[in-house]
Scaffold this motif. Structure first.
Motif, PDB file in Angstrom:
ATOM      1  N   CYS A 287       0.861  -1.183   0.000  1.00 31.88           N
ATOM      2  CA  CYS A 287       0.000   0.000   0.000  1.00 31.88           C
ATOM      3  C   CYS A 287       0.900   1.237   0.000  1.00 31.88           C
ATOM      4  N   VAL A 288       0.987   1.906  -1.142  1.00 33.94           N
ATOM      5  CA  VAL A 288       1.930   3.010  -1.346  1.00 33.94           C
ATOM      6  C   VAL A 288       1.250   4.340  -1.027  1.00 33.94           C
ATOM      7  N   THR A 289       1.907   5.159  -0.222  1.00 34.63           N
ATOM      8  CA  THR A 289       1.332   6.451   0.170  1.00 34.63           C
ATOM      9  C   THR A 289       2.120   7.653  -0.344  1.00 34.63           C
ATOM     10  N   VAL A 290       3.415   7.481  -0.621  1.00 27.85           N
ATOM     11  CA  VAL A 290       4.229   8.548  -1.199  1.00 27.85           C
ATOM     12  C   VAL A 290       5.097   7.931  -2.289  1.00 27.85           C
ATOM     13  N   LEU A 291       5.119   8.570  -3.469  1.00 28.52           N
ATOM     14  CA  LEU A 291       5.905   8.065  -4.584  1.00 28.52           C
ATOM     15  C   LEU A 291       6.415   9.215  -5.442  1.00 28.52           C
ATOM     16  N   GLN A 292       7.304   8.888  -6.356  1.00 26.35           N
ATOM     17  CA  GLN A 292       7.984   9.944  -7.108  1.00 26.35           C
ATOM     18  C   GLN A 292       8.247   9.499  -8.536  1.00 26.35           C
ATOM     19  N   LYS A 293       7.700  10.252  -9.483  1.00 25.36           N
ATOM     20  CA  LYS A 293       7.982   9.999 -10.886  1.00 25.36           C
ATOM     21  C   LYS A 293       9.383  10.497 -11.238  1.00 25.36           C
ATOM     22  N   GLN A 294       9.949   9.920 -12.280  1.00 27.01           N
ATOM     23  CA  GLN A 294      11.265  10.340 -12.746  1.00 27.01           C
ATOM     24  C   GLN A 294      11.258  11.822 -13.115  1.00 27.01           C
ATOM     25  N   GLY A 295      12.205  12.572 -12.540  1.00 25.61           N
ATOM     26  CA  GLY A 295      12.326  13.987 -12.841  1.00 25.61           C
ATOM     27  C   GLY A 295      11.338  14.874 -12.115  1.00 25.61           C
ATOM     28  N   LYS A 296      10.518  14.301 -11.233  1.00 23.21           N
ATOM     29  CA  LYS A 296       9.511  15.065 -10.497  1.00 23.21           C
ATOM     30  C   LYS A 296       9.796  15.011  -9.001  1.00 23.21           C
ATOM     31  N   LYS A 297       9.090  15.835  -8.238  1.00 27.23           N
ATOM     32  CA  LYS A 297       9.208  15.804  -6.792  1.00 27.23           C
ATOM     33  C   LYS A 297       8.344  14.676  -6.224  1.00 27.23           C
ATOM     34  N   ALA A 298       8.711  14.214  -5.043  1.00 25.30           N
ATOM     35  CA  ALA A 298       7.891  13.208  -4.366  1.00 25.30           C
ATOM     36  C   ALA A 298       6.533  13.808  -4.027  1.00 25.30           C
ATOM     37  N   MET A 299       5.486  12.986  -4.083  1.00 22.53           N
ATOM     38  CA  MET A 299       4.145  13.483  -3.777  1.00 22.53           C
ATOM     39  C   MET A 299       3.305  12.394  -3.132  1.00 22.53           C
ATOM     40  N   GLY A 300       2.299  12.821  -2.391  1.00 21.79           N
ATOM     41  CA  GLY A 300       1.355  11.895  -1.792  1.00 21.79           C
ATOM     42  C   GLY A 300       0.537  11.186  -2.864  1.00 21.79           C
ATOM     43  N   TYR A 301      -0.045  10.059  -2.492  1.00 17.32           N
ATOM     44  CA  TYR A 301      -0.743   9.227  -3.472  1.00 17.32           C
ATOM     45  C   TYR A 301      -1.953   9.925  -4.091  1.00 17.32           C
ATOM     46  N   LYS A 302      -2.628  10.797  -3.360  1.00 17.69           N
ATOM     47  CA  LYS A 302      -3.803  11.481  -3.921  1.00 17.69           C
ATOM     48  C   LYS A 302      -3.386  12.450  -5.031  1.00 17.69           C
ATOM     49  N   ASP A 303      -2.347  13.248  -4.762  1.00 17.00           N
ATOM     50  CA  ASP A 303      -1.849  14.165  -5.785  1.00 17.00           C
ATOM     51  C   ASP A 303      -1.294  13.402  -6.975  1.00 17.00           C
ATOM     52  N   PHE A 304      -0.625  12.306  -6.691  1.00 18.56           N
ATOM     53  CA  PHE A 304      -0.077  11.482  -7.768  1.00 18.56           C
ATOM     54  C   PHE A 304      -1.182  10.991  -8.688  1.00 18.56           C
ATOM     55  N   MET A 305      -2.270  10.500  -8.107  1.00 20.92           N
ATOM     56  CA  MET A 305      -3.363   9.958  -8.913  1.00 20.92           C
ATOM     57  C   MET A 305      -4.077  11.055  -9.703  1.00 20.92           C
ATOM     58  N   ASN A 306      -4.097  12.279  -9.190  1.00 17.53           N
ATOM     59  CA  ASN A 306      -4.722  13.380  -9.938  1.00 17.53           C
ATOM     60  C   ASN A 306      -4.044  13.602 -11.287  1.00 17.53           C
ATOM     61  N   GLY A 307      -2.745  13.324 -11.351  1.00 20.45           N
ATOM     62  CA  GLY A 307      -2.021  13.507 -12.599  1.00 20.45           C
ATOM     63  C   GLY A 307      -1.703  12.219 -13.322  1.00 20.45           C
ATOM     64  N   SER A 308      -2.202  11.100 -12.805  1.00 19.46           N
ATOM     65  CA  SER A 308      -1.890   9.791 -13.412  1.00 19.46           C
ATOM     66  C   SER A 308      -3.135   8.909 -13.389  1.00 19.46           C
ATOM     67  N   ARG A 309      -4.166   9.334 -14.087  1.00 18.66           N
ATOM     68  CA  ARG A 309      -5.451   8.632 -14.062  1.00 18.66           C
ATOM     69  C   ARG A 309      -5.358   7.215 -14.614  1.00 18.66           C
ATOM     70  N   ASP A 310      -4.357   6.976 -15.475  1.00 22.00           N
ATOM     71  CA  ASP A 310      -4.218   5.658 -16.102  1.00 22.00           C
ATOM     72  C   ASP A 310      -3.312   4.717 -15.326  1.00 22.00           C
ATOM     73  N   PHE A 311      -2.919   5.105 -14.128  1.00 21.46           N
ATOM     74  CA  PHE A 311      -1.954   4.293 -13.375  1.00 21.46           C
ATOM     75  C   PHE A 311      -2.559   2.959 -12.895  1.00 21.46           C
ATOM     76  N   ILE A 312      -3.822   2.980 -12.474  1.00 24.05           N
ATOM     77  CA  ILE A 312      -4.483   1.756 -12.017  1.00 24.05           C
ATOM     78  C   ILE A 312      -4.585   0.784 -13.190  1.00 24.05           C
ATOM     79  N   GLY A 313      -4.177  -0.440 -12.947  1.00 23.11           N
ATOM     80  CA  GLY A 313      -4.211  -1.472 -13.982  1.00 23.11           C
ATOM     81  C   GLY A 313      -2.879  -1.670 -14.671  1.00 23.11           C
ATOM     82  N   LYS A 314      -1.919  -0.774 -14.428  1.00 21.17           N
ATOM     83  CA  LYS A 314      -0.614  -0.924 -15.061  1.00 21.17           C
ATOM     84  C   LYS A 314       0.124  -2.148 -14.525  1.00 21.17           C
ATOM     85  N   GLN A 315       1.021  -2.668 -15.335  1.00 18.67           N
ATOM     86  CA  GLN A 315       1.903  -3.760 -14.930  1.00 18.67           C
ATOM     87  C   GLN A 315       3.311  -3.192 -14.767  1.00 18.67           C
ATOM     88  N   LEU A 316       3.765  -3.077 -13.546  1.00 18.32           N
ATOM     89  CA  LEU A 316       5.085  -2.504 -13.260  1.00 18.32           C
ATOM     90  C   LEU A 316       6.180  -3.570 -13.403  1.00 18.32           C
TER      91      LEU A 316
END
Length: 316
Positions: A287-316
């Protein structure tokens, strides 16, 4: 009794600060400090001194920052007339000629249950292996790495929530108390106690690199959670998200449920506003609560999802 203190990072500065607070009442004087040279940081390559150097200069203590512990270094330190060497997280091995300058020898703070986890990364190793206990050990300095007699030790229970950064700072505080007591005894008696030889099978730790932080989603959530805690604050853990790197900054392992049990490892399962982003592991979920995209600042999961609507369902 004059003491040369050798150390570099923040934790070593914590120990030095406590030793300075105790020196007047314990019969010793921190007469000099040995630390790593300033390192370049940031875009402008500014030279940044170690935390130990900063603290020493604030207290008007002579500071030495040699690249090597050679004859030139010895010629600078020897005039101080130090009786004893105290080391914690300095980062260099002391040779016989260097140790010969101190008539009482030297002591080293090592945060492990010696002889387990000799070497430079004992705390990450204990967390990574999900040990139930570790220790703060003060040992006599020997020519072979971490093989000196044990002069003082405090065993610590681990509850599975510790990070390397937090545990190192705790060890720094506990170790300072042990060292202060030993220095007071040495000042009174004119020598260090003989100590107790290490018993048991030795194990060794090495340098940790960024590559060690790569997540293998086939491992269990508990193992990946331990990896995160072991590599916090550095080097952190990460995985590939397409052609980019995704860092996991804060997360907790969770048990599988009906929805996740049959999914492939590395699948981004769901987003829960009260909890976080759930990613399937070989066993359990992270259960991830803080994460960081390459070249971006770390952010909470809610802010992250606001800019990454297609993240759910991805295969990492």
């Amino acid at each position: 009794m004059k003491v040369l203190y050798a150390g570099s990072p923040e934790a070593a500065a914590v120990t030095l600060k406590l030793l300075l607070e105790n020196q007047n009442s314990s019969g010793y004087e921190i007469a000099g400090v040995l630390t790593n040279p300033p390192a370049t940081q940031g875009r402008h390559k500014d030279l940044i001194p170690t935390p130990v150097e900063v603290l020493a200069k604030e207290n008007n203590i002579p500071v030495f920052t040699p690249e090597h512990l050679d004859a030139e270094c010895r010629s600078m330190i020897e005039p101080l007339g130090c009786d004893l060497l105290v080391s914690f997280a300095y980062g260099h091995i002391f040779g016989p000629k260097f140790l010969a300058m101190f008539k009482m020898g030297g002591i080293n703070l090592h945060p492990s249950l010696l002889p387990k986890y000799r070497g430079c990364t004992p705390i990450p190793a204990a967390i990574l292996n999900q040990d139930e206990k570790t220790a703060v050990t003060v040992q006599g300095l020997a020519l072979k790495m971490d093989e000196g007699n044990i002069l003082g030790q405090e065993v610590l229970s681990l509850d599975g929530t510790e990070t390397s950064g937090a545990l190192l700072l705790k060890a720094a505080e506990i170790g300072a108390g042990i060292i202060s007591g030993l220095l007071k005894e040495a000042a009174e008696k004119g020598s260090l106690p003989e100590g107790t030889p290490q018993k048991g099978e030795a194990s060794y730790t090495g340098i940790i690199t960024k590559a060690d932080g790569q997540i293998d989603w086939n491992k269990s959530a508990d193992e990946i959670g331990a990896q995160l805690r072991a590599y916090t604050p550095e080097p952190g853990i990460w995985c590939a998200d397409g052609n980019e790197t995704l860092k996991i900054i804060e997360a907790l392992p969770k048990a599988d449920d009906e929805q996740s049990a049959s999914l492939p490892a590395g699948k981004v399962i769901r987003f829960s506003k009260p909890e976080g982003i759930f990613i399937k592991c070989g066993k359990g979920q992270l259960c991830v609560t803080v994460l960081q995209k390459q070249g971006k600042k770390a952010m909470g999961y809610k802010d992250f999802m606001n800019g990454s609507r297609d993240f759910i369902g991805k295969q990492l």
